[in-house]
Design a protein around this motif. Structure first.
Motif, PDB file in Angstrom:
ATOM      1  N   MET A   1     -42.361-207.637  10.314  1.00 38.51           N
ATOM      2  CA  MET A   1     -43.118-206.971   9.269  1.00 38.51           C
ATOM      3  C   MET A   1     -43.059-205.372   9.374  1.00 38.51           C
ATOM      4  O   MET A   1     -42.913-204.851   8.371  1.00 38.51           O
ATOM      5  N   ALA A   2     -42.683-204.905  10.467  1.00 38.34           N
ATOM      6  CA  ALA A   2     -42.712-203.508  10.688  1.00 38.34           C
ATOM      7  C   ALA A   2     -41.206-203.043  10.167  1.00 38.34           C
ATOM      8  O   ALA A   2     -41.322-201.906   9.446  1.00 38.34           O
ATOM      9  N   ALA A   3     -40.334-204.075  10.043  1.00 36.98           N
ATOM     10  CA  ALA A   3     -39.073-203.602   9.539  1.00 36.98           C
ATOM     11  C   ALA A   3     -39.095-203.397   7.806  1.00 36.98           C
ATOM     12  O   ALA A   3     -38.694-202.433   7.337  1.00 36.98           O
ATOM     13  N   ALA A   4     -40.054-204.257   7.553  1.00 40.29           N
ATOM     14  CA  ALA A   4     -39.931-204.533   5.997  1.00 40.29           C
ATOM     15  C   ALA A   4     -40.689-203.063   5.565  1.00 40.29           C
ATOM     16  O   ALA A   4     -40.602-202.356   4.667  1.00 40.29           O
ATOM     17  N   GLU A   5     -41.964-202.854   6.371  1.00 40.21           N
ATOM     18  CA  GLU A   5     -42.715-201.543   5.818  1.00 40.21           C
ATOM     19  C   GLU A   5     -41.812-200.340   5.965  1.00 40.21           C
ATOM     20  O   GLU A   5     -41.951-199.576   5.324  1.00 40.21           O
ATOM     21  N   LEU A   6     -40.940-200.260   7.233  1.00 40.37           N
ATOM     22  CA  LEU A   6     -40.118-198.971   7.351  1.00 40.37           C
ATOM     23  C   LEU A   6     -39.032-199.019   5.890  1.00 40.37           C
ATOM     24  O   LEU A   6     -38.871-197.839   5.553  1.00 40.37           O
ATOM     25  N   LEU A   7     -38.636-200.257   5.646  1.00 32.89           N
ATOM     26  CA  LEU A   7     -37.838-200.068   4.504  1.00 32.89           C
ATOM     27  C   LEU A   7     -38.431-199.752   3.046  1.00 32.89           C
ATOM     28  O   LEU A   7     -37.920-198.900   2.263  1.00 32.89           O
ATOM     29  N   GLU A   8     -39.469-200.175   2.886  1.00 38.13           N
ATOM     30  CA  GLU A   8     -40.596-200.051   1.974  1.00 38.13           C
ATOM     31  C   GLU A   8     -40.840-198.262   1.812  1.00 38.13           C
ATOM     32  O   GLU A   8     -40.677-197.517   0.665  1.00 38.13           O
ATOM     33  N   ARG A   9     -41.119-197.997   2.967  1.00 28.89           N
ATOM     34  CA  ARG A   9     -41.226-196.569   3.217  1.00 28.89           C
ATOM     35  C   ARG A   9     -40.221-195.582   2.742  1.00 28.89           C
ATOM     36  O   ARG A   9     -40.296-194.470   2.256  1.00 28.89           O
ATOM     37  N   ALA A  10     -39.201-196.366   3.076  1.00 28.03           N
ATOM     38  CA  ALA A  10     -37.920-195.501   2.764  1.00 28.03           C
ATOM     39  C   ALA A  10     -37.470-195.657   1.212  1.00 28.03           C
ATOM     40  O   ALA A  10     -36.504-195.067   0.906  1.00 28.03           O
ATOM     41  N   GLY A  11     -38.431-196.362   0.486  1.00 32.90           N
ATOM     42  CA  GLY A  11     -38.284-196.453  -0.927  1.00 32.90           C
ATOM     43  C   GLY A  11     -37.349-197.511  -1.439  1.00 32.90           C
ATOM     44  O   GLY A  11     -37.086-197.499  -2.794  1.00 32.90           O
ATOM     45  N   TYR A  12     -37.481-198.773  -0.738  1.00 27.50           N
ATOM     46  CA  TYR A  12     -36.711-199.884  -0.896  1.00 27.50           C
ATOM     47  C   TYR A  12     -37.617-200.823  -1.391  1.00 27.50           C
ATOM     48  O   TYR A  12     -38.873-201.023  -0.909  1.00 27.50           O
TER      49      TYR A  12
ATOM     50  N   VAL B   1     -34.119-191.090   4.962  1.00 29.36           N
ATOM     51  CA  VAL B   1     -35.060-190.537   4.017  1.00 29.36           C
ATOM     52  C   VAL B   1     -36.036-189.758   4.814  1.00 29.36           C
ATOM     53  O   VAL B   1     -36.354-190.482   5.710  1.00 29.36           O
ATOM     54  N   GLU B   2     -36.681-188.730   4.482  1.00 22.92           N
ATOM     55  CA  GLU B   2     -37.664-188.210   5.201  1.00 22.92           C
ATOM     56  C   GLU B   2     -38.988-188.876   4.916  1.00 22.92           C
ATOM     57  O   GLU B   2     -39.287-189.261   4.009  1.00 22.92           O
ATOM     58  N   PRO B   3     -39.604-189.368   5.997  1.00 21.10           N
ATOM     59  CA  PRO B   3     -40.614-190.222   6.009  1.00 21.10           C
ATOM     60  C   PRO B   3     -41.662-189.402   5.141  1.00 21.10           C
ATOM     61  O   PRO B   3     -41.948-188.233   5.379  1.00 21.10           O
ATOM     62  N   THR B   4     -42.468-189.979   4.114  1.00 16.08           N
ATOM     63  CA  THR B   4     -43.278-189.064   3.450  1.00 16.08           C
ATOM     64  C   THR B   4     -44.741-189.126   3.853  1.00 16.08           C
ATOM     65  O   THR B   4     -45.289-188.325   3.785  1.00 16.08           O
ATOM     66  N   GLU B   5     -45.068-190.522   4.779  1.00 14.60           N
ATOM     67  CA  GLU B   5     -46.391-190.661   5.295  1.00 14.60           C
ATOM     68  C   GLU B   5     -46.261-189.797   6.622  1.00 14.60           C
ATOM     69  O   GLU B   5     -45.315-189.307   6.932  1.00 14.60           O
TER      70      GLU B   5
ATOM     71  N   ARG C   1     -22.172-205.402   2.692  1.00 17.43           N
ATOM     72  CA  ARG C   1     -23.407-204.837   1.994  1.00 17.43           C
ATOM     73  C   ARG C   1     -24.510-205.212   3.355  1.00 17.43           C
ATOM     74  O   ARG C   1     -25.700-204.339   3.286  1.00 17.43           O
ATOM     75  N   THR C   2     -24.225-205.504   4.394  1.00 17.63           N
ATOM     76  CA  THR C   2     -25.204-205.743   5.448  1.00 17.63           C
ATOM     77  C   THR C   2     -25.215-204.557   6.498  1.00 17.63           C
ATOM     78  O   THR C   2     -24.240-204.027   6.847  1.00 17.63           O
ATOM     79  N   ARG C   3     -26.207-204.474   6.902  1.00 13.58           N
ATOM     80  CA  ARG C   3     -26.497-203.303   8.004  1.00 13.58           C
ATOM     81  C   ARG C   3     -27.454-203.699   9.083  1.00 13.58           C
ATOM     82  O   ARG C   3     -28.422-204.326   8.741  1.00 13.58           O
ATOM     83  N   GLU C   4     -27.448-203.142  10.323  1.00 11.55           N
ATOM     84  CA  GLU C   4     -28.281-203.663  11.239  1.00 11.55           C
ATOM     85  C   GLU C   4     -29.636-202.314  10.781  1.00 11.55           C
ATOM     86  O   GLU C   4     -29.307-201.341  10.310  1.00 11.55           O
ATOM     87  N   LEU C   5     -30.826-202.838  11.004  1.00  9.98           N
ATOM     88  CA  LEU C   5     -31.678-201.947  10.700  1.00  9.98           C
ATOM     89  C   LEU C   5     -31.882-200.389  11.142  1.00  9.98           C
ATOM     90  O   LEU C   5     -31.780-199.584  10.116  1.00  9.98           O
ATOM     91  N   THR C   6     -31.681-200.207  12.388  1.00 10.29           N
ATOM     92  CA  THR C   6     -31.677-198.699  12.765  1.00 10.29           C
ATOM     93  C   THR C   6     -30.607-198.153  11.852  1.00 10.29           C
ATOM     94  O   THR C   6     -30.384-196.908  11.662  1.00 10.29           O
ATOM     95  N   ALA C   7     -29.137-198.594  12.029  1.00  6.28           N
ATOM     96  CA  ALA C   7     -28.014-198.149  11.346  1.00  6.28           C
ATOM     97  C   ALA C   7     -28.559-197.715   9.988  1.00  6.28           C
ATOM     98  O   ALA C   7     -28.057-196.706   9.352  1.00  6.28           O
ATOM     99  N   PHE C   8     -29.215-198.759   9.175  1.00  2.00           N
ATOM    100  CA  PHE C   8     -29.555-198.570   7.891  1.00  2.00           C
ATOM    101  C   PHE C   8     -30.273-197.527   7.626  1.00  2.00           C
ATOM    102  O   PHE C   8     -30.147-196.523   6.733  1.00  2.00           O
ATOM    103  N   LEU C   9     -31.448-197.517   8.688  1.00  2.00           N
ATOM    104  CA  LEU C   9     -32.498-196.352   8.348  1.00  2.00           C
ATOM    105  C   LEU C   9     -31.964-195.108   8.854  1.00  2.00           C
ATOM    106  O   LEU C   9     -32.076-194.199   7.917  1.00  2.00           O
ATOM    107  N   ALA C  10     -30.848-194.895   9.533  1.00  2.70           N
ATOM    108  CA  ALA C  10     -30.438-193.586   9.815  1.00  2.70           C
ATOM    109  C   ALA C  10     -29.537-193.057   8.980  1.00  2.70           C
ATOM    110  O   ALA C  10     -29.594-192.100   8.649  1.00  2.70           O
ATOM    111  N   GLU C  11     -28.774-194.124   8.206  1.00  6.02           N
ATOM    112  CA  GLU C  11     -27.887-193.912   7.208  1.00  6.02           C
ATOM    113  C   GLU C  11     -28.692-193.361   5.834  1.00  6.02           C
ATOM    114  O   GLU C  11     -28.315-192.223   5.115  1.00  6.02           O
ATOM    115  N   ALA C  12     -29.706-194.211   5.619  1.00  6.95           N
ATOM    116  CA  ALA C  12     -30.477-193.874   4.501  1.00  6.95           C
ATOM    117  C   ALA C  12     -31.025-192.212   4.632  1.00  6.95           C
ATOM    118  O   ALA C  12     -31.390-191.631   3.611  1.00  6.95           O
TER     119      ALA C  12
END
Ligand code: SF4
Lengths: 231, 489
Positions: free
Chosen positions: A1-12, A101-105, A88-99
Motif C-alpha cells: 500500500m505504501a508503494a502505491a501511495e508513493l507512486l500516486e504522489r509521484a503523479g501516476y 519527482v519532487e515530493p509535493t506533500e 516497461r518493468t522497474r523495481e520500485l526504488t529504481a522507478f522512483l529515483a528515475e522519476a
C-alpha cells in the motif's frame, strides 16, 4: 500500500490488475521451467496494457526483467512480449529515483539511525544500490548507518531456507549481528522475503530492531509496528 | 565419470560423500573448532581480494579479457591440444592421454614403477585428488609425500582438502600443533600450542629430506601453453619447484581444459589468478616448465611426462555446462560464498567444494549422486561477480536444477508442493481464495503475539525464526476497499 501511495504522489495512476498471482520465481528457481513459463506468459498477458510495471520487490522484478526473456527465448509468440515487459518493468526504488519527482506533500519523517540491507537479486541483477539510499536522504530526521557486509546474503533464498534451515539460520544470524553492530534502530530493505527472514530471526532472538520495507519509511508509514510485529 | 574407488577414496577417519550433504552440513555447523577456523578464513580471503583488485586500474576489463581467452581456448581446444603435444615432444617430454581417472592412475603408477620409485613427492594438485592418486600409489607400496604445507597437514590428519587453494583452511593452530606433536615428536610436547613460524620451520625440515630422496615428483599444472609446450606452476612456498627439479622424473597431471594458446594469454590469466585467489599481483613462485632437463641446464629431471585427463571434460564441452570449463581454480567463488563460509568444504562431500564444486561435482559424479548440491545455494550471485573468468555460476546451478527436475531427481515433497502452488497460481480466483483463507488461518494461529513460532509444513523456517502472521487485511482486499471508497467519494 505504501508503494502505491508513493507512486500516486509521484503523479501516476496506479492499478493492481485483478487476476495477478505470482511471477513464477519459485518454479524457475526449483528447476520447473514448464511451470515458470506458464506463469510468465500469464503475467505478461495481464500486464500487457500498462505503461509502467512497478514491482516493490527486487527478486520479483529481477525475475520479470532478467529471466522472462531467457525463459521464453525461442518462443516466437512470447519472446518479444517478454522483452517488451522487461523494458516497461522497474523495481520500485529504481522507478522512483528515475522519476525523480519532487515530493509535493510534506516529506516523510523517520527520526533515528537506520541501516539498509541490499537484497541480492536487486543488487546484482538490477544494480539497485544507490537508488534507495538516494530516496532515503529525503526523509526527515533519518540517518543511514551502513552495516558491515551489507551486500552479503541474509540466507533467505526462497525454498533454500525451507530446505536447509540450519544453514539459512546461521546466515541470518550473521546478518542480525551485523545489524546490531551498526547501532541502527531499524533495518530497511526492498525485498519482502529477506525482510521476513531477518525480522523473524530478530524476533526469535528478542533483538529490539524493527524491520521495514523501504517504501513504508518513504511513505511515512513506518510509525507502526515493524514487519512481523503485532500492532 | 570417476570409478567407485575414486568416490570412496576418503581417509578412514572421515566418511564423507556428496549424497550426505545435509547431515555433513549440520555437523559442520555444530563443530565449534571448525566454525572458529572458518570465521577467520572468510574475512582474510575477501579482504585480500578486495585490496588486490582495488589497486588494479581496470579489473573489469581484465576479467573480460580472461573470459575471452578461456572461451577462445575452449572453442579450439583440439587444435591447441595437438600443438601442445607436439611442442612437449619437441622439448623432449612425453604426453599421455587418459580418458578417465582409472586410466590416469594406471599411467602414473606405471611410470612410477618403471622408475622403481619408492618415494614420490607431490606439490598441491586438485586433479590428483580428482583421480584419487595417493591411495593408488600407496597401495603399490610407495611413500607419497605432500609438500605443500597445507596438504602436508591434512595428509597427516588423513583428511581430504576442504578448499582448493587452502586445503587445511579448516584446521586451527591448536590442531596443527597436535598433529605435529604426534607425528614429529611422538607426543613428547603434550600438544602444546605453538607459533606458526616454528611450525613452518619444523615442517620444512621434515620435508627437506623427503625432497632429496624422492624418485618421482608429481605436480599439477595451472595452465598449459600450446605455443611452447610449457606447463605453468604457481605456488607461494616454492615447493612445486623442488618437487619437479630434484627427482629423476617429473610427472605433471592436468585436465585438458587447462590449455591456452600463448605465453601472453597465460600471463594475463596469471594476473587474474593471483588477485582473485589471494589478492597478490603474482604468486611468490611462478614457473614455466618446458620438457625435461636440457644438456646445459644446471638441474632438472631426466624425464618429463604430461598426463592429460579428460574424465568427462569433453562431454562438458559439448553441453550446456561449457562455461564451467573456463574455471582457473582461483577459489574466489567459495571465498565469497556465504554457504561455504557457514559449513566449510568437507560438507560438499567431494573434491571440489563451494559454488564451482556444486556445479562440477554433479557433472563428475552424476546428478543423482549429488542431489543436494545444486540446491544448497541461495542464488545470491556473489560468486559470479568475483569470478575472474565470469562464469555464471548461479545460472549453471539453476540449469542443474532443471535437469534434475526433468530427470525426476527431485524429492516428492518439493515436487508435490510446486504442483499445488503452480496449479493455484494459474487460477487467479483460486489463488486469491487460497491466500485469503491462508492468511486468515495464519492470523488466527499467530494469535495475540502476531507471529508464529511453529508453522505447519515449514518446520525448517520456524526452528530458528518466527514467521510473521499477516497483519490486517490482505493487500488485495485493502486495495479493493480503497478503490471503492474513492469511487464513492
Ligand atoms: S568458478 Fe571462477 S571463481 Fe570459482 S574457482 Fe573457478 S575461476 Fe575461480
Amino acid at each position: 500500500m505504501a508503494a502505491a501511495e508513493l507512486l500516486e504522489r509521484a503523479g501516476y495512476r496506479v492499478e493492481v490488475p485483478e487476476g495477478q498471482t505470482c511471477c513464477g520465481q519459485p518454479a524457475w528457481n526449483s528447476g520447473d521451467e514448464e511451470q515458470a513459463r506458464e506463469l510468465a506468459r500469464q503475467a505478461i498477458h495481464q500486464l500487457r496494457e500498462f505503461d509502467h510495471v512497478v514491482v516493490p520487490s527486487g527478486s520479483c522484478a529481477a525475475t520479470m526483467i532478467c529471466h522472462y526473456p531467457t525463459l521464453l527465448a525461442g518462443d516466437r509468440e512470447w519472446q518479444d512480449a517478454a522483452y517488451d515487459l522487461a523494458r516497461r518493468t522497474r523495481e520500485l526504488t529504481a522507478f522512483l529515483a528515475e522519476a525523480s519527482v519532487e515530493p509535493t506533500e510534506t516529506p516523510a519523517r523517520f527520526p533515528g539511525k537506520v541501516t539498509y540491507h541490499d537484497s541480492c537479486s536487486g543488487l546484482r541483477q538490477l544494480t539497485i544500490h544507490d537508488q534507495p539510499r538516494q530516496l532515503l536522504q529525503r526523509v526527515e530526521g533519518l540517518t543511514l548507518q551502513e552495516m558491515e557486509d551489507t551486500e552479503v546474503c541474509c540466507g533467505f533464498g526462497g525454498t533454500f531456507c525451507i530446505k536447509y534451515p540450519e544453514i539459512s539460520e546461521h546466515m541470518v544470524s550473521d546478518k542480525v549481528e551485523r545489524i546490531q553492530e551498526s547501532g541502527a534502530r531499524a533495518v530497511l530493505g526492498g525485498d519482502l522475503g529477506c525482510l521476513m527472514n531477518i525480522a523473524g530471526r530478530m524476533q526469535r532472538l528478542g533483538v529490539p530492531v524493527k524491520a521495514y520495507h523501504v517504501a513504508e519509511v518513504l511513505a511515512g508509514h513506518a510509525d507502526g509496528p515493524g514487519i512481523g510485529e503485532k500492532g | 565419470m570417476p570409478t567407485d574407488r575414486a568416490l570412496g577414496r576418503r581417509g578412514k577417519a572421515m566418511q564423507i560423500s556428496p549424497q550426505e550433504f545435509k547431515p555433513q552440513a549440520r555437523a559442520a555447523l555444530k563443530d565449534a573448532t571448525l566454525q572458529q577456523a572458518l570465521g577467520r578464513a572468510k574475512v582474510g580471503f575477501t579482504e585480500k581480494r578486495r585490496k588486490g583488485v582495488e589497486h588494479f586500474d581496470d579489473f573489469e576489463a581484465l576479467r573480460e579479457r580472461g573470459r575471452r581467452i578461456r572461451d577462445h581456448a575452449l572453442n579450439h581446444m583440439d587444435e591447441y591440444l595437438e600443438r601442445l603435444e607436439s611442442m612437449v615432444q619437441a622439448a623432449g617430454g612425453q604426453v599421455h592421454w587418459a580418458r578417465d581417472d582409472a586410466e590416469a592412475r594406471d599411467i602414473i603408477l606405471g611410470l612410477c614403477q618403471q622408475r622403481q620409485a619408492r618415494r614420490v613427492t607431490k606439490s598441491k594438485s586438485m586433479i590428483t585428488e580428482e583421480i584419487a592418486l595417493n591411495p593408488a600409489l600407496e597401495r603399490a607400496g610407495m611413500d607419497v609425500v605432500e609438500t605443500d604445507l597445507g596438504e602436508y597437514i591434512i595428509q597427516l590428519a588423513k583428511e581430504p582438502p576442504s578448499h582448493i587453494i587452502g586445503p587445511a583452511i579448516h584446521k586451527t593452530r591448536q590442531q596443527i600443533s597436535e598433529l605435529f606433536d604426534t607425528y614429529h615428536h611422538q607426543g613428547a610436547l603434550k600438544a602444546k600450542l605453538r607459533e606458526i613460524p616454528e611450525l613452518v620451520t619444523e615442517a620444512r625440515e621434515v620435508l627437506r629430506d623427503k625432497f632429496l630422496s624422492a624418485d618421482v615428483g608429481i605436480t599439477g599444472a595451472n595452465f598449459l601453453v600450446a605455443e611452447t609446450g610449457s606447463i605453468v606452476l604457481v605456488t607461494n612456498e616454492g615447493n612445486a619447484d623442488l618437487t619437479h627439479t630434484l627427482p629423476g622424473m617429473h610427472i605433471s597431471v592436468a585436465g585438458i581444459d587447462k590449455v591456452v594458446p600463448t605465453l601472453e594469454d597465460a600471463t594475463t590469466l596469471l594476473r587474474l589468478l593471483g588477485r582473485s585467489a589471494t589478492g597478490q599481483e603474482m604468486s611468490c613462485y611462478t614457473t614455466f616448465v618446458t620438457g625435461p632437463r636440457r644438456t646445459d641446464d644446471p638441474d632438472g629431471p631426466e624425464e618429463f611426462h604430461l598426463v592429460l585427463l579428460d574424465n568427462g571434460r569433453s562431454r562438458m564441452l559439448s553441453g550446456p555446462y561449457r562455461d564451467m570449463l573456463r574455471c582457473i581454480r582461483c577459489a574466489a567463488c567459495m571465498n565469497h560464498c556465504p554457504v561455504y563460509g557457514a559449513i566449510g568444504g568437507h560438507a560438499y562431500g567431494w573434491v571440489y567444494p563451494g559454488p564451482m564444486g556444486s556445479v562440477l561435482t554433479p557433472l563428475f559424479v552424476g546428478l543423482e549422486n549429488a542431489r543436494d548440491l545444486p540446491h544448497a545455494c541461495t542464488l545470491n550471485g556473489r560468486c559470479a561477480t568475483v569470478c575472474p573468468v565470469k562464469i555464471p555460476l548461479p545460472d549453471l546451478l539453476r540449469q542443474l536444477r532443471s535437469d534434475q527436475f526433468r530427470q525426476d531427481i527431485v524429492d516428492r515433497r518439493t515436487r508435490l508442493g510446486l504442483r499445488v502452488w503452480g496449479y493455484l497460481a494459474r487460477q487467479p480466483r483460486l489463488y486469491s481464495l487460497a491466500t485469503r483463507v491462508g492468511s486468515r488461518l495464519l492470523r488466527i494461529l499467530g494469535g495475540r503475539r502476531g507471529r508464529l513460532s511453529r508453522l505447519p509444513l515449514a518446520g525448517g523456517w520456524t526452528s530458528g525464526r518466527d514467521f510473521p502472521a499477516p497483519q490486517g487485511a490482505r493487500f488485495r482486499d485493502q486495495w479493493k476497499k480503497r478503490q471503492q471508497q474513492r469511487r464513492q467519494a
